[in-house]
Write a protein that holds these residues in place. Sequence first.
Motif, PDB file in Angstrom:
ATOM      1  N   THR A 110       0.824  -1.206   0.000  1.00 35.38           N
ATOM      2  CA  THR A 110       0.000   0.000   0.000  1.00 35.38           C
ATOM      3  C   THR A 110       0.860   1.259   0.000  1.00 35.38           C
ATOM      4  O   THR A 110       0.567   2.231  -0.710  1.00 35.38           O
ATOM      5  CB  THR A 110      -0.934   0.009   1.225  1.00 35.38           C
TER       6      THR A 110
ATOM      7  N   MET B 147      -4.543   1.557  -5.978  1.00 35.43           N
ATOM      8  CA  MET B 147      -5.362   0.830  -5.018  1.00 35.43           C
ATOM      9  C   MET B 147      -6.858   1.111  -5.160  1.00 35.43           C
ATOM     10  O   MET B 147      -7.663   0.477  -4.486  1.00 35.43           O
ATOM     11  CB  MET B 147      -4.922   1.161  -3.587  1.00 35.43           C
ATOM     12  N   SER B 148      -7.232   2.046  -6.023  1.00 34.04           N
ATOM     13  CA  SER B 148      -8.658   2.324  -6.218  1.00 34.04           C
ATOM     14  C   SER B 148      -9.162   1.820  -7.563  1.00 34.04           C
ATOM     15  O   SER B 148     -10.324   2.045  -7.906  1.00 34.04           O
ATOM     16  CB  SER B 148      -8.915   3.838  -6.118  1.00 34.04           C
TER      17      SER B 148
ATOM     18  N   PHE C 265      -6.420  -4.786  -9.315  1.00 30.92           N
ATOM     19  CA  PHE C 265      -6.343  -5.487  -8.032  1.00 30.92           C
ATOM     20  C   PHE C 265      -5.773  -6.892  -8.180  1.00 30.92           C
ATOM     21  O   PHE C 265      -4.925  -7.314  -7.388  1.00 30.92           O
ATOM     22  CB  PHE C 265      -7.727  -5.547  -7.379  1.00 30.92           C
TER      23      PHE C 265
ATOM     24  N   ILE D   7      -2.066  -6.762  -8.611  1.00 32.40           N
ATOM     25  CA  ILE D   7      -1.374  -6.354  -7.379  1.00 32.40           C
ATOM     26  C   ILE D   7      -1.273  -7.516  -6.404  1.00 32.40           C
ATOM     27  O   ILE D   7      -0.218  -7.781  -5.819  1.00 32.40           O
ATOM     28  CB  ILE D   7      -2.116  -5.162  -6.731  1.00 32.40           C
TER      29      ILE D   7
ATOM     30  N   LEU E 192      -5.578  -6.022   1.394  1.00 32.48           N
ATOM     31  CA  LEU E 192      -5.280  -5.123   0.278  1.00 32.48           C
ATOM     32  C   LEU E 192      -6.540  -4.503  -0.327  1.00 32.48           C
ATOM     33  O   LEU E 192      -6.452  -3.523  -1.066  1.00 32.48           O
ATOM     34  CB  LEU E 192      -4.513  -5.876  -0.815  1.00 32.48           C
TER      35      LEU E 192
ATOM     36  N   ASN F 204     -10.420  -2.716  -0.531  1.00 31.35           N
ATOM     37  CA  ASN F 204     -11.101  -1.556   0.033  1.00 31.35           C
ATOM     38  C   ASN F 204     -12.455  -1.438  -0.662  1.00 31.35           C
ATOM     39  O   ASN F 204     -12.712  -2.133  -1.661  1.00 31.35           O
ATOM     40  CB  ASN F 204     -10.262  -0.282  -0.135  1.00 31.35           C
TER      41      ASN F 204
ATOM     42  N   SER G 103     -12.198  -7.812  -5.312  1.00 30.14           N
ATOM     43  CA  SER G 103     -11.381  -8.325  -4.213  1.00 30.14           C
ATOM     44  C   SER G 103     -12.045  -9.436  -3.412  1.00 30.14           C
ATOM     45  O   SER G 103     -11.355 -10.205  -2.741  1.00 30.14           O
ATOM     46  CB  SER G 103     -11.009  -7.188  -3.258  1.00 30.14           C
TER      47      SER G 103
END
Length: 331
Positions: free
Chosen positions: A158, A185-186, A191, A194, A271, A273, A280
Motif C-alpha cells: 500500500t 489501489m482504487s 487489483f 497487485i 489489500l 477496500n 477483491s
Amino acid sequence: MNVYKEKGVVGLKAVTPGETKLHSTAKKKRGFWATFKEQKVLYGMSIPFIIVVFIFSYMPVWGWLMAFQNYRPGKGILEQKWVGFDHFVALFSDEKFYQVMRNTLAMSFMGLIVGFTVPILFAVLLNEIRGSVFKRTVQTISYLPHFVSWVVVAGIVTKMLAVEGGAVNQLLMGLGFTDSPISFMSKGSWFWTIVTSAELWKTMGWNAIIYLAAITGIDQEQFEAAKVDGANRIRQIWHITLPSIAPTVAILLIMSIGHLISIGFEKQFLLGNPLVVDYSEVLDLYALNYGLGMGRFSFGTAIGMFNSLVSILLLLLANGAFKKFAKQSIM
C-alpha cells in the motif's frame, strides 16, 4: 531365468511364466507384513500424527450437518431444524456468488501460472550461479519475505503504490511514463495483478527451495557427460535439469490444482477496500461476510462444504490426468 549350481557347474535354468507369477504373488503377499516388522518403530512414531490429522481434519466434517439445517446456537446439532438443500439453492441463486467465483478463479489461475513457473525458473537460474557466497546470499534474501506476515506485506504494498509519496508513482513520473500519480489501489482492474505480484514476492524464494533440493539430487556425472558431448549450459538445463525435476514439479502442480479455489482471504481482505470490492471478494471472504458475519452459520457451512468438495474433485481430476498422461501420481 534362474541361476542354479549342480556338482560344481553353474548355469541358467529356464523359469516358466507360471512359476514367475506365483513367486511374484507370494512376494507381494509377504511384502506388507515384512515391511511392517522391519519398520514397526516408524509405524509407531507415525501414530501421534495420524491421531492429530484425524482430530483436526476428519472430526470437523461432522459439522457439515449444519449445511442441511437452520442452525441456531444453544441447541444440540441433532436438535436443529432440518432444511435439506435450501442453503445450497440460496447459494447458487445468489448473483454475488458468481462474482465471487470469478474473482476466486481469476486470482487462483494467475497465482498458479505465475507463482508456479517463476520459482522453477528462479531455482534453475540460481543453481547455475557458480559463486557460492553470492548464491547463498541471493537465496537467503529471496526466502526471507516468507516469514513476513500478510499484514506487514499489505502495508508495504500500500505504501509503495500510494498516490502521495509512493515509490512506484515517483519512479513512473521520474521516467516520464505518466504526468500525474496513478491511484493503483482504487482501480479494480489492477487489483488481481497487485495481489498476484505481492504473493509472488512473498513466496517465490520459499517455493524455490524444494526445486533447488531436487536439482541438487541430480547425478553430476550426467552434466559431465553432456559437457564432453559438447552440450552448452542451456542444453544441459533443457535435457538434464528439467527432466530430472519433472516428477517433483508434477506432484507440486497436482497439489496446487487441488487448492485452486482455496486461496484464503488474508491478502484480499488486507489489500482490498470499498472501491475494489467487486474484484477483491473471494469465496472464503464471502463465507466470512455473508455467513458468519451475518449469523448465517448454516449458509457459511454450505459455502465451506462447496469449497472442500470442489477442491477434492479438482485434486482427483488432476491426479488422474497426470497418472494417465505423465505417469505421475500422489495417490
